[in-house]
Design a protein around this motif. Structure first.
Motif, PDB file in Angstrom:
ATOM      1  N   GLY A 276     -58.272 -30.739 -11.078  1.00  0.00           N
ATOM      2  CA  GLY A 276     -58.042 -30.593  -9.636  1.00  0.00           C
ATOM      3  C   GLY A 276     -59.306 -30.879  -8.847  1.00  0.00           C
ATOM      4  N   MET A 277     -60.425 -30.393  -9.362  1.00  0.00           N
ATOM      5  CA  MET A 277     -61.704 -30.627  -8.695  1.00  0.00           C
ATOM      6  C   MET A 277     -62.063 -32.116  -8.716  1.00  0.00           C
ATOM      7  N   LEU A 278     -61.807 -32.775  -9.839  1.00  0.00           N
ATOM      8  CA  LEU A 278     -62.068 -34.216  -9.921  1.00  0.00           C
ATOM      9  C   LEU A 278     -61.172 -34.997  -8.959  1.00  0.00           C
ATOM     10  N   LEU A 279     -59.933 -34.564  -8.826  1.00  0.00           N
ATOM     11  CA  LEU A 279     -59.012 -35.214  -7.897  1.00  0.00           C
ATOM     12  C   LEU A 279     -59.506 -35.065  -6.460  1.00  0.00           C
ATOM     13  N   ILE A 280     -59.937 -33.865  -6.103  1.00  0.00           N
ATOM     14  CA  ILE A 280     -60.457 -33.621  -4.756  1.00  0.00           C
ATOM     15  C   ILE A 280     -61.742 -34.409  -4.523  1.00  0.00           C
ATOM     16  N   LEU A 281     -62.609 -34.448  -5.520  1.00  0.00           N
ATOM     17  CA  LEU A 281     -63.853 -35.212  -5.402  1.00  0.00           C
ATOM     18  C   LEU A 281     -63.552 -36.701  -5.208  1.00  0.00           C
ATOM     19  N   THR A 282     -62.579 -37.208  -5.939  1.00  0.00           N
ATOM     20  CA  THR A 282     -62.184 -38.610  -5.795  1.00  0.00           C
ATOM     21  C   THR A 282     -61.661 -38.894  -4.389  1.00  0.00           C
ATOM     22  N   ALA A 283     -60.840 -37.982  -3.880  1.00  0.00           N
ATOM     23  CA  ALA A 283     -60.311 -38.151  -2.517  1.00  0.00           C
ATOM     24  C   ALA A 283     -61.444 -38.126  -1.499  1.00  0.00           C
ATOM     25  N   CYS A 284     -62.408 -37.231  -1.687  1.00  0.00           N
ATOM     26  CA  CYS A 284     -63.553 -37.161  -0.764  1.00  0.00           C
ATOM     27  C   CYS A 284     -64.355 -38.457  -0.794  1.00  0.00           C
ATOM     28  N   LEU A 285     -64.581 -38.990  -1.980  1.00  0.00           N
ATOM     29  CA  LEU A 285     -65.330 -40.242  -2.081  1.00  0.00           C
ATOM     30  C   LEU A 285     -64.556 -41.401  -1.464  1.00  0.00           C
ATOM     31  N   LEU A 286     -63.243 -41.447  -1.677  1.00  0.00           N
ATOM     32  CA  LEU A 286     -62.421 -42.501  -1.086  1.00  0.00           C
ATOM     33  C   LEU A 286     -62.473 -42.436   0.441  1.00  0.00           C
ATOM     34  N   ILE A 287     -62.337 -41.232   0.978  1.00  0.00           N
ATOM     35  CA  ILE A 287     -62.413 -41.066   2.437  1.00  0.00           C
ATOM     36  C   ILE A 287     -63.794 -41.458   2.942  1.00  0.00           C
ATOM     37  N   SER A 288     -64.841 -41.109   2.196  1.00  0.00           N
ATOM     38  CA  SER A 288     -66.203 -41.473   2.603  1.00  0.00           C
ATOM     39  C   SER A 288     -66.384 -42.984   2.631  1.00  0.00           C
ATOM     40  N   PHE A 289     -65.853 -43.680   1.629  1.00  0.00           N
ATOM     41  CA  PHE A 289     -65.965 -45.135   1.617  1.00  0.00           C
ATOM     42  C   PHE A 289     -65.191 -45.761   2.766  1.00  0.00           C
ATOM     43  N   LEU A 290     -64.036 -45.206   3.098  1.00  0.00           N
ATOM     44  CA  LEU A 290     -63.284 -45.710   4.240  1.00  0.00           C
ATOM     45  C   LEU A 290     -64.032 -45.452   5.546  1.00  0.00           C
ATOM     46  N   ALA A 291     -64.744 -44.335   5.588  1.00  0.00           N
ATOM     47  CA  ALA A 291     -65.512 -44.000   6.791  1.00  0.00           C
ATOM     48  C   ALA A 291     -66.714 -44.923   6.966  1.00  0.00           C
ATOM     49  N   LEU A 292     -67.227 -45.462   5.869  1.00  0.00           N
ATOM     50  CA  LEU A 292     -68.392 -46.345   5.969  1.00  0.00           C
ATOM     51  C   LEU A 292     -68.103 -47.559   6.846  1.00  0.00           C
ATOM     52  N   GLY A 293     -66.873 -48.056   6.814  1.00  0.00           N
ATOM     53  CA  GLY A 293     -66.516 -49.177   7.685  1.00  0.00           C
ATOM     54  C   GLY A 293     -66.643 -48.807   9.146  1.00  0.00           C
ATOM     55  N   ARG A 294     -66.178 -47.614   9.479  1.00  0.00           N
ATOM     56  CA  ARG A 294     -66.283 -47.145  10.864  1.00  0.00           C
ATOM     57  C   ARG A 294     -67.728 -46.866  11.236  1.00  0.00           C
ATOM     58  N   ILE A 295     -68.485 -46.347  10.298  1.00  0.00           N
ATOM     59  CA  ILE A 295     -69.890 -46.085  10.567  1.00  0.00           C
ATOM     60  C   ILE A 295     -70.624 -47.390  10.819  1.00  0.00           C
ATOM     61  N   GLY A 296     -70.225 -48.436  10.107  1.00  0.00           N
ATOM     62  CA  GLY A 296     -70.829 -49.755  10.332  1.00  0.00           C
ATOM     63  C   GLY A 296     -70.627 -50.231  11.757  1.00  0.00           C
ATOM     64  N   GLU A 297     -69.419 -50.024  12.297  1.00  0.00           N
ATOM     65  CA  GLU A 297     -69.148 -50.389  13.689  1.00  0.00           C
ATOM     66  C   GLU A 297     -70.035 -49.600  14.643  1.00  0.00           C
ATOM     67  N   LEU A 298     -70.175 -48.317  14.374  1.00  0.00           N
ATOM     68  CA  LEU A 298     -71.008 -47.459  15.214  1.00  0.00           C
ATOM     69  C   LEU A 298     -72.470 -47.900  15.154  1.00  0.00           C
ATOM     70  N   LEU A 299     -72.947 -48.228  13.964  1.00  0.00           N
ATOM     71  CA  LEU A 299     -74.333 -48.669  13.830  1.00  0.00           C
ATOM     72  C   LEU A 299     -74.584 -49.969  14.582  1.00  0.00           C
ATOM     73  N   ARG A 300     -73.617 -50.893  14.548  1.00  0.00           N
ATOM     74  CA  ARG A 300     -73.773 -52.140  15.313  1.00  0.00           C
ATOM     75  C   ARG A 300     -73.883 -51.853  16.806  1.00  0.00           C
ATOM     76  N   TYR A 301     -73.095 -50.907  17.291  1.00  0.00           N
ATOM     77  CA  TYR A 301     -73.149 -50.534  18.701  1.00  0.00           C
ATOM     78  C   TYR A 301     -74.497 -49.903  19.039  1.00  0.00           C
ATOM     79  N   LEU A 302     -74.965 -49.005  18.185  1.00  0.00           N
ATOM     80  CA  LEU A 302     -76.250 -48.360  18.434  1.00  0.00           C
ATOM     81  C   LEU A 302     -77.398 -49.370  18.383  1.00  0.00           C
ATOM     82  N   LYS A 303     -77.290 -50.356  17.494  1.00  0.00           N
ATOM     83  CA  LYS A 303     -78.330 -51.387  17.432  1.00  0.00           C
ATOM     84  C   LYS A 303     -78.329 -52.246  18.689  1.00  0.00           C
TER      85      LYS A 303
END
Length: 129
Positions: A26-53
């Motif tokens: 169960g913990m591995l499943l939750i950790l996997t979901a957290c990592l997947l969500i984090s990777f999906l968030a990186l795309g949005r963070i990239g957009e934010l970083l371009r705006y800040l730059k």
């Protein structure tokens, strides 16, 4: 946003039955979901970083303020992610220490901005005050 919510809910619903007998899975499943969500968030963070730059053009390319802002954002998100994972695993003491260290790092990273603020104050405030 809906995709992220569904990933989180599905991971939790799949982890609940595993919690009793196979907690480590169960913990591995939750950790996997957290990592997947984090990777999906990186795309949005990239957009934010371009705006800040693009904002950095107004402050100058060597602006210490933008560098400090980027470091503060990184420290905040990394500390929150680490603390949440530890808290979910049942180690709230470790989570608290990660949050404490994150706050110390924010203070350390912000010192150049504080120093520049004090320089401005010293320069423009009459010495008699």
């Amino acid at each position: 946003m809906e995709k992220i919510i569904m990933i989180g809910i599905m991971a939790v619903l799949l982890a609940i039955p595993l919690k009793k007998d196979k907690a480590e899975f169960g913990m591995l499943l939750i950790l996997t979901a957290c990592l997947l969500i984090s990777f999906l968030a990186l795309g949005r963070i990239g957009e934010l970083l371009r705006y800040l730059k693009s904002l950095q053009k107004y402050l100058g390319s060597g602006s210490i303020y933008m560098k400090v802002l980027f470091k503060m954002i990184a420290v905040t998100y990394m500390a929150e992610l680490g603390a949440n994972l530890c808290r979910d695993a049942g180690y709230s003491a470790v989570a608290g220490q990660i949050e404490f260290y994150g706050k110390l790092m924010l203070l350390a990273v912000s010192i150049p901005v504080l120093a520049s603020l004090f320089e401005v104050l010293i320069r423009f405030v009459p010495s008699g005050l």
